[in-house]
Design an enzyme around this catalytic site. Structure first.
Site, mmCIF file in Angstrom:
data_model
loop_
_atom_site.group_PDB
_atom_site.id
_atom_site.type_symbol
_atom_site.label_atom_id
_atom_site.label_comp_id
_atom_site.label_asym_id
_atom_site.label_seq_id
_atom_site.Cartn_x
_atom_site.Cartn_y
_atom_site.Cartn_z
ATOM 1 C CG LEU A 1 -0.359 -7.562 -7.487
ATOM 2 C CD1 LEU A 1 0.551 -8.512 -6.719
ATOM 3 C CD2 LEU A 1 0.437 -6.738 -8.487
ATOM 4 C CG ASN B 1 -2.827 -0.236 -13.460
ATOM 5 O OD1 ASN B 1 -2.692 -0.411 -12.255
ATOM 6 N ND2 ASN B 1 -2.126 -0.906 -14.358
ATOM 7 C CG HIS C 1 2.667 -1.267 -16.237
ATOM 8 N ND1 HIS C 1 2.246 -2.495 -15.788
ATOM 9 C CD2 HIS C 1 3.751 -1.497 -17.016
ATOM 10 C CE1 HIS C 1 3.037 -3.431 -16.279
ATOM 11 N NE2 HIS C 1 3.960 -2.850 -17.035
ATOM 12 N N GLY D 1 0.789 -1.229 0.000
ATOM 13 C CA GLY D 1 0.000 0.000 0.000
ATOM 14 C C GLY D 1 0.817 1.272 0.000
ATOM 15 C CG ASN E 1 1.904 3.850 -5.698
ATOM 16 O OD1 ASN E 1 2.407 4.960 -5.792
ATOM 17 N ND2 ASN E 1 2.323 2.817 -6.410
#
Length: 186
Positions: free
Chosen positions: A84, A101, A103, A12, A14
């Site tokens: 994920l 999202n 990446h 966590g 982010n």
């Protein structure tokens, strides 16, 4: 006040960074954190902040529990922050241009099923790339193929390990992800 649904699977960092960013800017948002791993450290981080958490498994996802919770919450934005699993097609369709999202690579390189975290960084190093970076993108029905919102890079050299590349990329994530979210919402 905006409503942000944050999906996560692990530590966590982010999620915590996004919460800190808006807190430091004195921007009050409402959050819902959705976690598919009952042992994820993000749960403890959310609970310390009194942010509601929904822990779910594949059955709950397939049976509509996650969808119902999102409907009740009515998010302005759904943020995949270290989530994920492939995001379900029905939710992508239900929330068009509201699911993003991050990446840990410069898409379209090093995207797709199984390309996350250290797997990406190992591939970047193995291929002797001169740079890596992040891509923030809208989520569609395919892994890592949605429209790019933001991309930035960091140089890498032959002496760097996958772990060192990961640290450099995470710095970019923490710097830019909250800023992009803010731009999309405000």
């Amino acid at each position: 006040m905006k409503k942000i649904a944050l999906f996560a699977s692990g530590s966590g960092s982010n999620v915590e960074n996004i919460l800190n960013y808006f807190e430091q800017k004195s921007i009050t948002n409402q959050y819902l954190i959705l976690v598919n791993n009952q042992n994820a450290k993000v749960i403890e981080k959310a609970e310390k902040r009194n942010v509601p958490v929904l822990i779910f498994d594949r059955n709950m996802l397939n049976e509509g529990v996650v969808s119902q919770n999102l409907e009740q919450f009515q998010p302005d934005l759904i943020v995949l922050a270290g989530f994920l699993w492939k995001f379900p097609d029905d939710l992508v369709k239900k929330y068009p241009n509201k699911v993003i999202n991050i990446h840990p690579a410069l898409l379209p390189k090093y995207g797709g099923k199984g390309m996350y975290g250290h797997h990406v960084h190992e591939a970047v190093v193995a291929n002797k790339e001169k740079e890596s970076g992040i891509t923030i993108h809208y989520v569609n029905e395919n892994y890592d193929e949605g429209a790019t919102i933001f991309q930035t890079s960091t140089p890498i050299n032959e002496s760097m390990t996958p772990e060192e590349v990961g640290v450099a990329v995470l710095k970019l994530e923490h710097l830019h992800f909250p800023q992009v979210i803010e731009k999309l919402l405000f």
